[in-house]
Design a protein around this motif. Structure first.
Motif, short mmCIF file in Angstrom:
data_model
loop_
_atom_site.label_atom_id
_atom_site.label_comp_id
_atom_site.label_asym_id
_atom_site.label_seq_id
_atom_site.Cartn_x
_atom_site.Cartn_y
_atom_site.Cartn_z
N UNK A 166 7.65 -5.98 -0.77
CA UNK A 166 7.46 -6.98 0.29
C UNK A 166 6.59 -6.42 1.42
N UNK A 167 6.83 -5.16 1.79
CA UNK A 167 6.02 -4.55 2.85
C UNK A 167 4.57 -4.42 2.41
N UNK A 168 4.38 -4.00 1.17
CA UNK A 168 3.02 -3.85 0.66
C UNK A 168 2.27 -5.19 0.64
N UNK A 169 2.98 -6.28 0.36
CA UNK A 169 2.33 -7.58 0.17
C UNK A 169 2.34 -8.45 1.42
N UNK A 170 3.09 -8.03 2.46
CA UNK A 170 3.22 -8.87 3.64
C UNK A 170 4.09 -10.09 3.41
N UNK A 171 5.00 -10.00 2.45
CA UNK A 171 5.91 -11.11 2.17
C UNK A 171 7.00 -11.17 3.23
N UNK A 172 7.20 -12.35 3.83
CA UNK A 172 8.22 -12.51 4.87
C UNK A 172 9.58 -12.69 4.18
N UNK A 173 10.50 -11.77 4.45
CA UNK A 173 11.83 -11.84 3.84
C UNK A 173 12.76 -10.89 4.58
N UNK A 215 17.13 5.75 4.56
CA UNK A 215 16.70 4.67 3.67
C UNK A 215 15.40 5.12 3.00
N UNK A 216 15.41 5.18 1.67
CA UNK A 216 14.23 5.58 0.90
C UNK A 216 13.59 4.35 0.30
N UNK A 217 12.34 4.10 0.64
CA UNK A 217 11.57 3.01 0.05
C UNK A 217 10.55 3.64 -0.90
N UNK A 218 10.78 3.58 -2.21
CA UNK A 218 9.90 4.25 -3.17
C UNK A 218 8.45 3.83 -3.01
N UNK A 219 7.57 4.82 -3.04
CA UNK A 219 6.11 4.70 -2.91
C UNK A 219 5.66 4.59 -1.47
N UNK A 220 6.60 4.44 -0.50
CA UNK A 220 6.21 4.31 0.91
C UNK A 220 6.72 5.45 1.78
N UNK A 221 8.02 5.70 1.81
CA UNK A 221 8.56 6.73 2.67
C UNK A 221 10.02 6.52 2.99
N UNK A 270 10.56 0.94 13.08
CA UNK A 270 9.38 0.16 12.74
C UNK A 270 8.56 0.92 11.69
N UNK A 271 8.30 0.25 10.57
CA UNK A 271 7.41 0.82 9.55
C UNK A 271 5.99 0.59 10.03
N UNK A 272 5.19 1.63 10.18
CA UNK A 272 3.83 1.44 10.72
C UNK A 272 2.94 0.65 9.75
N UNK A 273 1.86 0.11 10.28
CA UNK A 273 0.94 -0.69 9.45
C UNK A 273 0.40 0.16 8.29
N UNK A 274 0.20 1.43 8.55
CA UNK A 274 -0.14 2.37 7.48
C UNK A 274 1.13 3.14 7.16
N UNK A 275 1.91 2.73 6.14
CA UNK A 275 3.20 3.39 5.89
C UNK A 275 3.05 4.86 5.54
N UNK A 276 1.84 5.31 5.17
CA UNK A 276 1.66 6.71 4.84
C UNK A 276 1.60 7.62 6.04
#
Length: 847
Positions: free
Chosen positions: A529-536, A547-553, A583-589
């Motif tokens: 959802x974060x990668x796609x900008x899906x509101x949920x 909290x681990x979000x795989x592929x993000x951080x 807050x997850x930054x706009x660039x999650x990396x």
């Protein structure tokens, strides 16, 4: 008479490379009497009567000796998890304090490095609040014996005075399945009774919504056949009983409970290994300790003849490793070698595995026979095989017609059938294949991840896991995002740790391990959802506030937080738990307050770019690796970037085909702690696309490591499509690159990796001069001869499938051609010196 043990030479087996499998299940007979007199009990009603001469209770000093021996065995073999089964007789007769004492002693002796799962099998007539409170305190799972409704159960499970026990068992189950104790319920054990209606018995068991059911065939053998089984005929009364239950279970839309026998057969038919002695060829890894401290084999051998399970060993003076070296134990660990000639010829022999060892016994002939249940097992397995094959074929046809294969809601995550063309197979076998072949293997791994992720959701549902509903919502959210943003879901599902987490979670759910976290599926959905900008908005688990979000951080909350909420917006996301919001930054990396992003490294040479993510956070980034590194500092990340620049430039300029394979296969690097000398690297079949390594000292070492681990990745992915080796039979062999003896699958992995390494040094030696040329020539010569040695071992092992024979033969031909290339005498001598030194050290260590 033990026919196999009397003729089995364990020393000869070990000289041929076989090594025993350590015990992982310890069955402790804490009380040798029972308050029931079941008609089919192998302890009291069959051939062995040794219980009469044993103490009723296991004494405290025996508790202490047993705990010490279990700890000794666990440490010697580096076991991460073991199971202790409290058994009898009736174990509850031992009393609460004795059980507390024993469990506490064992866990204290073993220590925190090994998880000790404790289960107890009971007839439940004595089960009450006091026991269940104790089991809740000690984290003990409880299995209960139940044969159906009152009439069915009381046919055989009666008290000594003839009174039935069903009413008492039902009362106890009512307590065990109440909300306060439901989490302790391990499942039901049901002995098949041909007098009982199979579907009636099954429905009676389902009334208690058990997480699992074990249907046991009554113990018997050729000399003392089980009830209703005439060995002179090919009749199949037990298959006739079990097949209707299988059909009802398999076709149930919900599959309300796991049935171990059916699940194991399906798993074996699909190429897996068995976790049960009832079927399959996996080595028996359980041992019994009697009330007097005597160490025995599986207790069901008591059904064969007087003294059948005895070893003559005792916990006060003998180790469990001593038990492993007994011929009688080795006979139950050598797989196909212990089967009769008839079983080896049988089309389902590797699935059946000859049936339970005790059921093969015939007086005067020992155990080298088919099971007394042979016709029943053949019919049952063939029925399961045909049912599953028809189901899979129907699913494939439906998929080809465009019908969904995935979820009941939203858009499914799409799958396709994966095949390897003959030409591509040959190119891969020769050590290459190119970027196209690697891309096809990577696509198959993506489909594997989709299946595993769905498996998490479905297994959580059928096992009734408390997180099942959240896992289902997460899966549906993933499907919805996939419809509009397939790239976002794909990026998450392809992340290597997703494969390891999903596989481990499915297995933990199947085993009833309460550490399973199917709710982590919500973290995958949140990452997509974060990668796609899906509101949920979705709840996700937190491990000690992380909290681990795989592929993000990772988001770091308060250590007391176990669940957080992710709110996703079109331009970002917040992760909230306790009194904190991250807050997850706009660039999650990139890093931000309380947020640790997965950074990336990139390199480019001659127009060829290469980008990898550095995953130094995800708990599943490389499971089973002991020297896992921590978070890289900015300075360390800078050194990795510099090393990657040099390695990638070298690969692109002088090893272009390898560079293309590396760039297609490798997407993630995971840091390892540096060893005292040299460099460490690893890859895993569970985490395709990830290479774990310590900081490489120079560009050429980095390049060789990437070459080596890409070979592992290619072969691991190919093995998920084309089986190349037979199931492990316990044989172990010399590998010139390892300090320990290796099984055939491990040999194949190593040989294939070193075909790639040999090719690297073959090209590199032409570019070097002086000392560097000597080193490159020595490495080429050494690894070419090492890989040739191992391919010869593989081809003579008898453990390769027909495609495996073709694959290894192709490897061997390539190596033979390379071995005829001229190498300077000094380089060849240096390579031989290194090989001889390794062999000498290996022999010193392993004999």
């Amino acid at each position: 008479m033990h026919e196999w043990p009397s003729t089995l030479d364990v020393g000869e087996l070990m000289a041929g490379g076989w090594r025993p499998t350590p015990f992982r299940q310890f069955i402790l007979k804490i009380h040798s009497r029972c308050d029931l007199a079941c008609a089919y009990c192998y302890m009291y009603e069959m051939a062995d009567t040794s219980w009469r001469g044993r103490p009723k209770r296991m004494a405290p000093e025996t508790f202490a000796a047993t705990a010490a021996r279990i700890a000794e065995h666990t440490r010697a073999h580096g076991l991460g998890e073991i199971e202790v089964v409290l058994h009898g007789g009736e174990p509850l007769l031992a009393g609460r304090e004795a059980i507390r004492d024993l469990v506490t002693r064992i866990r204290s002796a073993v220590g925190g490095g090994t998880h000790v799962r404790v289960t107890l099998q009971t007839n439940a007539t004595l089960l009450d609040h006091g026991y269940l409170d104790l089991f809740d305190e000690l984290d003990v799972r409880v299995g209960v014996s139940l044969d159906g409704d009152e009439a069915m159960h009381d046919r055989s499970r009666r008290r000594a005075n003839g009174q039935g026990s069903h009413a008492a068992v039902v009362k106890a189950l009512g307590l065990l399945t109440s909300p306060a104790y439901r989490h302790l319920f391990g499942g039901l054990l049901c002995t098949v009774d041909l007098r009982n209606d199979p579907l009636g018995a099954y429905e009676a068991l389902l009334e208690f919504d058990p997480p699992a059911v074990d249907f046991l065939l009554p113990h018997g053998n050729w000399s003392a056949p089980p009830p209703g089984r005439d060995p002179r005929t090919s009749a199949t009364p037990y298959a006739d009983w079990l097949i209707p239950v299988f059909d009802r279970w398999y076709r149930s839309p919900r599959q309300p409970t796991r049935i171990r026998l059916f699940g194991e057969i399906i798993h074996l038919l699909l190429g897996g290994a068995s976790a049960s002695e009832a079927v399959g060829l996996s080595p028996a890894a359980m041992v019994v300790v009697e009330t007097d401290g005597g160490i025995e084999q599986s207790d069901f051998l008591k059904s064969a003849y007087q003294g059948a399970p005895e070893t003559g060993l005792h916990v006060a003076r003998d180790s469990f490793d001593d038990v492993l070296l007994l011929p009688a134990v080795a006979a139950r660990q050598i797989g196909e070698l212990a089967l009769s000639a008839a079983c080896r010829r049988c089309p389902v022999g590797r699935v059946c595995g000859g049936g339970l060892y005790a059921h093969r016994y015939r007086e005067g002939h020992g155990f080298a026979n088919p099971s007394v249940y042979c016709p029943d097992l053949l019919r049952l397995i063939e029925h399961v095989k045909h049912t599953v094959e028809a189901d899979l074929s129907a699913r494939i046809r439906a998929h080809r017609r465009g019908r969904p294969v995935g979820t009941d809601q939203g858009t499914p995550m799409k799958l396709r059938e994966h095949r390897i063309p003959a030409k591509m197979f040959s190119e891969l076998a020769a050590g290459g294949g190119g970027a196209g072949a690697v891309a096809q293997l990577a696509a198959a791994q993506r489909s594997k991840h989709v299946l595993l992720v769905r498996g998490v959701m479905e297994t959580a549902r059928v096992t009734g896991h408390p997180q099942a509903a959240l896992a289902r919502r997460a899966y549906d959210l993933l499907a919805v995002i996939q419809r509009d943003h397939p790239g976002a879901v794909d990026a998450v599902l392809r992340h290597p740790s997703v494969g390891a987490w999903s596989r481990h979670t499915v297995m933990a759910l199947r085993a009833g391990d309460d550490r399973a976290t199917p709710a982590q599926l919500a973290a995958l959905a949140a990452a997509a959802a974060i990668r796609s900008g899906t509101v949920c908005e979705i709840d996700v688990p937190a491990a000690e506030g992380v909290v681990t979000l795989p592929s993000l951080g990772q988001a770091v909350l308060s250590p007391t937080v176990s669940e957080a909420t992710v709110q996703c917006f079109a331009d970002g996301a917040d992760i909230m738990g306790g009194n904190l919001a991250v807050r997850v930054p706009r660039d999650p990396g990139s890093d931000a307050p309380a947020w640790r992003g997965l950074r990336s490294l990139s390199a480019e040479s001659d127009g060829a770019p290469f980008r990898v993510v550095v995953d130094d956070l995800d708990p599943y980034r490389m499971p089973g690796t002991a020297n896992m590194g921590g978070r890289l500092t900015p300075a360390e990340a800078g050194r990795w970037q510099a090393g990657l620049d040099g390695a990638w430039s070298l690969l692109v300029r002088h090893h272009r085909a390898v560079a293309e394979e590396v760039g297609t296969a490798i997407s993630v690097l995971t840091p390892l702690a540096a060893p005292p000398q040299g460099q460490s690297s690893a890859s895993s079949r569970e985490t395709f696309g990830c290479v774990a390594l310590s900081t490489p000292p120079d560009a050429i070492t980095f390049a060789v490591t990437l070459t080596h681990e890409t070979q592992h990745a290619k072969l691991s992915a190919l093995l998920d499509i084309v089986p190349l080796t037979e199931p492990d039979d316990g044989s172990r062999h010399y590998a010139p690159w390892r300090p320990d003896p290796r099984p055939v699958p491990g040999l194949l992995q190593g040989a294939y990796a070193y075909v790639g390494v040999t090719g690297f040094w073959r090209r590199q030696r032409r570019l070097e001069s002086g000392a560097a040329a000597l080193e490159a020539g020595a490495e080429f010569s050494r690894w070419c001869e090492a890989a040739r040695l191992v391919t010869a071992t593989l081809l003579s092992s008898g453990r390769l499938t027909p495609p495996g024979e073709v694959f290894v033969s192709t490897m061997a031909r390539r190596l033979d051609r390379w071995s005829r290339e001229p190498v300077p005498a000094g380089a060849r001598a240096l390579g031989r010196e290194r090989a001889d030194r390794h062999r000498a050290l290996w022999l010193e260590r392993n004999g």
